[in-house]
Design a protein around this motif. Structure first.
Motif, PDB file in Angstrom:
ATOM      1  N   GLN A 108       0.805  -1.220   0.000  1.00 29.51           N
ATOM      2  CA  GLN A 108       0.000   0.000   0.000  1.00 29.51           C
ATOM      3  C   GLN A 108       0.842   1.277   0.000  1.00 29.51           C
ATOM      4  O   GLN A 108       0.300   2.375  -0.120  1.00 29.51           O
ATOM      5  N   ARG A 109       2.136   1.115   0.099  1.00 27.90           N
ATOM      6  CA  ARG A 109       3.004   2.286  -0.050  1.00 27.90           C
ATOM      7  C   ARG A 109       2.954   2.818  -1.486  1.00 27.90           C
ATOM      8  O   ARG A 109       3.298   3.967  -1.748  1.00 27.90           O
ATOM      9  N   LYS A 110       2.519   1.948  -2.384  1.00 29.26           N
ATOM     10  CA  LYS A 110       2.413   2.334  -3.796  1.00 29.26           C
ATOM     11  C   LYS A 110       1.120   3.080  -4.073  1.00 29.26           C
ATOM     12  O   LYS A 110       0.917   3.597  -5.173  1.00 29.26           O
ATOM     13  N   THR A 111       0.216   3.134  -3.084  1.00 25.39           N
ATOM     14  CA  THR A 111      -1.072   3.803  -3.269  1.00 25.39           C
ATOM     15  C   THR A 111      -0.848   5.300  -3.469  1.00 25.39           C
ATOM     16  O   THR A 111      -0.064   5.922  -2.733  1.00 25.39           O
ATOM     17  N   PRO A 112      -1.516   5.905  -4.457  1.00 26.04           N
ATOM     18  CA  PRO A 112      -1.385   7.355  -4.669  1.00 26.04           C
ATOM     19  C   PRO A 112      -1.622   8.137  -3.371  1.00 26.04           C
ATOM     20  O   PRO A 112      -2.575   7.872  -2.646  1.00 26.04           O
ATOM     21  N   LEU A 113      -0.745   9.085  -3.093  1.00 28.05           N
ATOM     22  CA  LEU A 113      -0.781   9.790  -1.816  1.00 28.05           C
ATOM     23  C   LEU A 113      -1.963  10.747  -1.675  1.00 28.05           C
ATOM     24  O   LEU A 113      -2.372  11.066  -0.565  1.00 28.05           O
ATOM     25  N   GLY A 114      -2.519  11.208  -2.789  1.00 25.79           N
ATOM     26  CA  GLY A 114      -3.580  12.212  -2.737  1.00 25.79           C
ATOM     27  C   GLY A 114      -4.745  11.807  -1.846  1.00 25.79           C
ATOM     28  O   GLY A 114      -5.129  12.554  -0.936  1.00 25.79           O
ATOM     29  N   SER A 115      -5.282  10.650  -2.100  1.00 29.14           N
ATOM     30  CA  SER A 115      -6.444  10.192  -1.332  1.00 29.14           C
ATOM     31  C   SER A 115      -6.083   9.941   0.123  1.00 29.14           C
ATOM     32  O   SER A 115      -6.856  10.263   1.035  1.00 29.14           O
ATOM     33  N   LYS A 116      -4.906   9.403   0.359  1.00 31.12           N
ATOM     34  CA  LYS A 116      -4.489   9.116   1.729  1.00 31.12           C
ATOM     35  C   LYS A 116      -4.311  10.415   2.524  1.00 31.12           C
ATOM     36  O   LYS A 116      -4.678  10.486   3.700  1.00 31.12           O
ATOM     37  N   ARG A 117      -3.751  11.457   1.878  1.00 30.03           N
ATOM     38  CA  ARG A 117      -3.485  12.708   2.582  1.00 30.03           C
ATOM     39  C   ARG A 117      -4.774  13.379   3.044  1.00 30.03           C
ATOM     40  O   ARG A 117      -4.820  13.974   4.129  1.00 30.03           O
ATOM     41  N   GLY A 137     -12.136   1.224  -3.705  1.00 29.45           N
ATOM     42  CA  GLY A 137     -12.151   0.660  -5.051  1.00 29.45           C
ATOM     43  C   GLY A 137     -10.836   0.010  -5.433  1.00 29.45           C
ATOM     44  O   GLY A 137     -10.797  -0.882  -6.285  1.00 29.45           O
ATOM     45  N   SER A 138      -9.752   0.432  -4.792  1.00 26.58           N
ATOM     46  CA  SER A 138      -8.434  -0.154  -5.070  1.00 26.58           C
ATOM     47  C   SER A 138      -8.078  -1.252  -4.074  1.00 26.58           C
ATOM     48  O   SER A 138      -6.933  -1.678  -4.003  1.00 26.58           O
ATOM     49  N   ASN A 139      -9.069  -1.675  -3.283  1.00 25.67           N
ATOM     50  CA  ASN A 139      -8.891  -2.742  -2.286  1.00 25.67           C
ATOM     51  C   ASN A 139      -7.910  -2.351  -1.193  1.00 25.67           C
ATOM     52  O   ASN A 139      -7.196  -3.191  -0.638  1.00 25.67           O
ATOM     53  N   PHE A 140      -7.879  -1.064  -0.892  1.00 21.92           N
ATOM     54  CA  PHE A 140      -7.015  -0.547   0.165  1.00 21.92           C
ATOM     55  C   PHE A 140      -7.488  -1.079   1.514  1.00 21.92           C
ATOM     56  O   PHE A 140      -8.678  -1.149   1.789  1.00 21.92           O
TER      57      PHE A 140
END
Length: 258
Positions: free
Chosen positions: A125-134, A156-159
């Motif tokens: 999940q470190r590869k997950t785009p940071l925008g949504s996480k931030r 939707g990305s199974n995070f």
């Protein structure tokens, strides 16, 4: 596969056999006592000389004593039957959960696998785009709409969200708790540990039966007949079957090849 086609666990099959044996014994007693009464009446009439010697005892008790002993046999039999049935149910719950742990390689292996799975998830999940996480890391009420959208994107990305990453701790607690599980904790434990869907009504019925068992075990007077025991037994049996289907269908699934 529909629930009715799910194969029962060995623990449930053992419970079902034990409960059947309890009621087989109850039937034998309910058949034997009327026969005993009949023989006693024939002795009083002089038709018979005496009663057959009882198993495991050297000779029959005096008829007057036996007459007193059998007066309350129905109530006493009912009390023993519910004590047995509830004890068998408690043992089933513990055995079924222990079997789940064994199925997955034992306590240490299950915990080790869970830790490895969480660590792998975190790395991925470190590869997950940071925008949504931030957006979600700020957790500001003014950004509520952005947070809703960010949550949908991540889902939707199974995070895997934080609450989904604590199961190694849960499995460790499960292994520790099962050795000291109290009857009063069974419904809550099944809900918390296995997501078992239990209605409030069913939980209340379980605790009502447990309360009766406790009163009997502590020497308090409880009025019971076999019909009551059969009803309580049906509730416990159906509850055990629901538990078994839930565990087998959702948790007795091998993860060796993931």
């Amino acid at each position: 596969m529909s629930p009715k086609h799910i194969l029962p666990s060995e623990a449930y099959l053992r419970l079902r056999e034990q409960i059947q044996q309890t009621f087989d014994f109850a039937y034998i007693v309910c058949q034997a006592v009327p026969c005993l009464k009949q023989q006693m009446s024939l002795i009083k009439k002089g038709v018979l000389q005496n009663l057959p010697s009882p198993d495991y005892f050297s000779k029959p008790n005096d008829l007057a004593l036996i007459s007193e002993q059998i007066k309350e046999y129905k109530a006493e039999l009912s009390r023993h039957a519910i004590l047995s049935s509830f004890s068998y149910f408690e043992a089933y719950v513990v055995d079924a959960i222990k079997k789940f742990i064994e199925f997955h390689g034992g306590e240490n292996q299950l915990h080790k696998s869970a830790i490895g799975r969480v660590q792998k998830t975190i790395i991925d999940q470190r590869k997950t785009p940071l925008g949504s996480k931030r957006v979600l890391q700020k957790n500001l009420s003014k950004d509520a709409l952005k947070a809703v959208n960010a949550t949908k994107i991540l889902e939707g990305s199974n995070f895997k969200f934080p609450s989904e990453l604590f199961y190694p701790l849960g499995l460790k607690y499960l292994s520790q708790k099962i050795g000291n599980l109290k009857a009063s904790e069974i419904p809550t434990f099944l809900i918390d540990a296995f997501g078992m869907p239990l209605s409030d009504d069913l939980v209340e019925k379980f605790h009502a039966i447990r309360d009766i068992r406790n009163k009997i075990a502590h020497g308090q007077k409880v009025e019971l007949i076999i019909k009551d025991v059969a009803e309580y037994n049906s509730i416990l049996r159906d509850l055990a079957l629901s538990i078994d289907r839930h565990l087998v269908d959702n948790f007795y699934i091998s993860e060796k090849y993931r």
